[in-house]
Design a protein around this motif. Sequence first.
Motif, short mmCIF file in Angstrom:
data_model
loop_
_atom_site.label_atom_id
_atom_site.label_comp_id
_atom_site.label_asym_id
_atom_site.label_seq_id
_atom_site.Cartn_x
_atom_site.Cartn_y
_atom_site.Cartn_z
N ARG A 1 28.78 22.30 -5.47
CA ARG A 1 27.89 23.60 -5.53
C ARG A 1 27.48 23.74 -4.16
N VAL A 2 26.63 24.83 -3.82
CA VAL A 2 26.24 25.29 -2.57
C VAL A 2 24.59 25.38 -2.88
N GLN A 3 23.71 24.78 -2.21
CA GLN A 3 22.26 25.13 -2.68
C GLN A 3 21.66 25.61 -0.99
N LEU A 4 21.65 27.04 -0.89
CA LEU A 4 21.56 27.84 0.43
C LEU A 4 19.94 27.99 0.49
N ALA A 5 19.45 27.77 1.55
CA ALA A 5 17.91 28.14 1.74
C ALA A 5 17.87 28.57 3.12
N ASN A 6 16.60 29.56 3.19
CA ASN A 6 16.57 30.47 4.27
C ASN A 6 15.12 29.91 5.21
N GLU B 1 9.26 25.27 8.17
CA GLU B 1 9.90 25.65 6.96
C GLU B 1 11.18 24.96 6.61
N GLU B 2 11.73 24.78 7.72
CA GLU B 2 12.95 23.89 7.73
C GLU B 2 12.53 22.40 7.07
N GLU B 3 11.53 21.65 7.65
CA GLU B 3 11.04 20.72 7.07
C GLU B 3 10.76 20.40 5.50
N ARG B 4 10.14 21.32 5.14
CA ARG B 4 9.59 21.71 3.71
C ARG B 4 10.86 21.85 3.00
N ASP C 1 17.64 21.77 17.03
CA ASP C 1 16.28 21.76 17.35
C ASP C 1 15.25 21.33 16.29
N GLN C 2 15.73 20.46 15.41
CA GLN C 2 14.96 20.33 14.46
C GLN C 2 13.54 19.56 15.00
N THR C 3 12.46 19.57 14.25
CA THR C 3 11.14 19.07 14.57
C THR C 3 11.60 17.35 14.32
N ALA C 4 10.63 16.71 15.05
CA ALA C 4 10.89 15.20 14.92
C ALA C 4 10.82 14.42 13.41
N SER C 5 9.98 15.29 12.64
CA SER C 5 10.12 14.71 11.24
C SER C 5 11.16 15.12 10.49
N ALA C 6 11.65 16.44 10.86
CA ALA C 6 12.85 16.92 10.26
C ALA C 6 14.09 16.22 10.33
N SER D 1 11.35 36.41 -2.92
CA SER D 1 10.66 36.57 -3.96
C SER D 1 10.53 35.14 -4.73
N LEU D 2 11.56 34.33 -4.59
CA LEU D 2 11.55 33.11 -5.33
C LEU D 2 11.10 31.80 -4.49
N SER D 3 10.85 32.11 -3.26
CA SER D 3 10.67 30.95 -2.36
C SER D 3 9.46 30.16 -2.77
N ASP D 4 8.49 30.62 -3.21
CA ASP D 4 7.23 29.90 -3.56
C ASP D 4 6.99 29.71 -5.04
#
Lengths: 343, 343
Positions: free
Chosen positions: A101-106, A113-116, A135-140, B94-97
């Motif tokens: 399955r795909v889990q997509l996020a924005n 936000e990417e890190e989170r 160009d991910q952050t260092a922790s990402a 709407s669902l991100s948080d």
Amino acid sequence: MKLRTRRGGGRPTIADVARLAGVGAITVSRALREPERVSENLRQQIQRAVDELGYVPDHNARALASARAEVFGVLVPSLTNNVFAEVVRGIYDSLSDSPFRVQLANTHYSGLEEERLLQLFLSQRPAALIVSGIDQTASARKLLEDAGCPVVQIMETGPDPVDMMVGFSHLEGGRAATEHLIESGCRRIGFLGARMDPRSQRRLAGYRAAMEAAGLFDPRLVTTTPVPSSVTLGRDLFRDALAKIPSLDGVFCNNDDLALGVLFECHRAAIAVPQTISICGFNDLDMMQVAFPSVTSIRTHRYEIGRQAVAMAMEAIGGSWPQDRVIDLGFELRRRESTDRRH
Amino acid sequence: MKLRTRRGGGRPTIADVARLAGVGAITVSRALREPERVSENLRQQIQRAVDELGYVPDHNARALASARAEVFGVLVPSLTNNVFAEVVRGIYDSLSDSPFRVQLANTHYSGLEEERLLQLFLSQRPAALIVSGIDQTASARKLLEDAGCPVVQIMETGPDPVDMMVGFSHLEGGRAATEHLIESGCRRIGFLGARMDPRSQRRLAGYRAAMEAAGLFDPRLVTTTPVPSSVTLGRDLFRDALAKIPSLDGVFCNNDDLALGVLFECHRAAIAVPQTISICGFNDLDMMQVAFPSVTSIRTHRYEIGRQAVAMAMEAIGGSWPQDRVIDLGFELRRRESTDRRH
DNA sequence: GCAAATGTTGGTAGCGCTACCATAAAAATG
DNA sequence: CATTTTTATGGTAGCGCTACCAACATTTGC
């Protein structure tokens, strides 16, 4: 005595199938996941029981027991940007007949936000991760390196993949577009850029390299904004640029939306395209070839990037990493009327 | 003696948190899910332990134990169609948080595919389902009725919701657009339609109703194709329509991509817009107001539909169904130059 | 012909979490 | 103050599945 008060809604379980087929539960599990390790005989018997009961494996139980989910985590900076929508479509199409399955996020173009989101994804132990850009952050980046699953960075290529990469060089794309404008006779070529994410920055770098090589670079030719791209914005940026440099004779637009805005503004202001102003876009959306005049653009292979990313991840999941960890799908300059100054 | 060979990769579990906080595991579970049922004192103690260990709950274990997943299943017919991309963005935003995740799938405008995906989704016991349109197959409708979770049908309104609905009337939209063209002086108004999914069909029905009411309907004015919509296709359909009916003086396009194709073709063929041909689109993408001439269109509230669908589902999950089970977000006619025939 | 290698099946013990019930402490009742 | 009610916490028993190992066939090698 076990009552039949299932907490869940009474869907058949693997035990029900096993009972009906007259085999052990684990054999059913195997028949479904590694059919070649179960005798032809039992396999058919089990399949019949599955069909009869309408058994569907429970994803959550499976993921819990095996400590990995059949999920591809996909992170993109935007869902509405046509470019990423195509990539996402490529990913979904490639995965639709697989158990994954795909889990997509924005990420909304935000590194934090990417890190989170990455952290959130990793808590599911995905089978693979597909992330946008390099160009991910260092922790990402650290999270990705320790992800314990194949990782594909998409849209760009670069020297130092976390694991695998598929994309193309935005710098070379920007350079090719600019060189084409120069060759077609433009001298005062503006750069219009919206959003200015890292990929836009590299297109700008390509523009600059080409302009400097031709001795034509002038920082006042560059007009950018952090505002998200739109056709309206293309018009506005073009007006600004023209106000700054009335002698402008060409524009390279960060993307096709901007280019379209420029084209419309030229119509409105009765500026001849390409004679007075030549226009070059980026991405080559369908509409560019239909526009009047048709608009030159850099064709990129978005859908293919999505497909390829999945293909690479699949290989890696299968244990055999592809020999080329970085795939450059390139781009193509589509020459059209908007830059054709021959008479 | 229990060895510390965790099959999983040693992430902290709820038991680790409980041990560190000096409480029972179930209390930790409660503190996380229903904080008001745990004393202030322990709650803080537990929070400290969570932070110290970096504990993240395991979605799969949670879903397995509670027999329901914190997942919104979302079914759309297309991922690249700008219209649905906006809706999907509204849903994600709407669902991100919230603790809920989105499970998105693409039906490719196929009822059978929708059925298959629905079945797949239901096996995860989603918290809510969001599906596109109101024309589910009989068995898909049955699945939705028995889903055991809130269901929101989006994009359209209709008399008989499975559970809840948010959208607008495509028939009225088509009628409004057509009436506007008639009022602005057009008589031979063509309908251009691509894909012709149920929503397009209803826009066509609205067109037909308006044309018949004015005594202007002629089946030869209608040009449709099952081919997916694109700007290129808009040009082609327009050429076909014009070849059939040279006296055409207006076109209502199924969507803005087609309208843009028509506009470009008019430029290319030096057909005056709106004097010779008036153009009206549908959806009101950003570019329509920038186009030259700017293009009249029916503004629809895609992002808001996504947000509202989530809001309704959330209310229902909370136990209090909204009083209005069907929300009509309407549409607005945006009058622009492409239909302004006054001199 | 027997030992070792290979192939096939099943049992047991969790994975990490929560539903359900039990228990103890505190508060409310008369 | 004894009794009921409420509130706060914990223990136990799974949810449905698979990893791991054990137990058999069945084949292979010499």
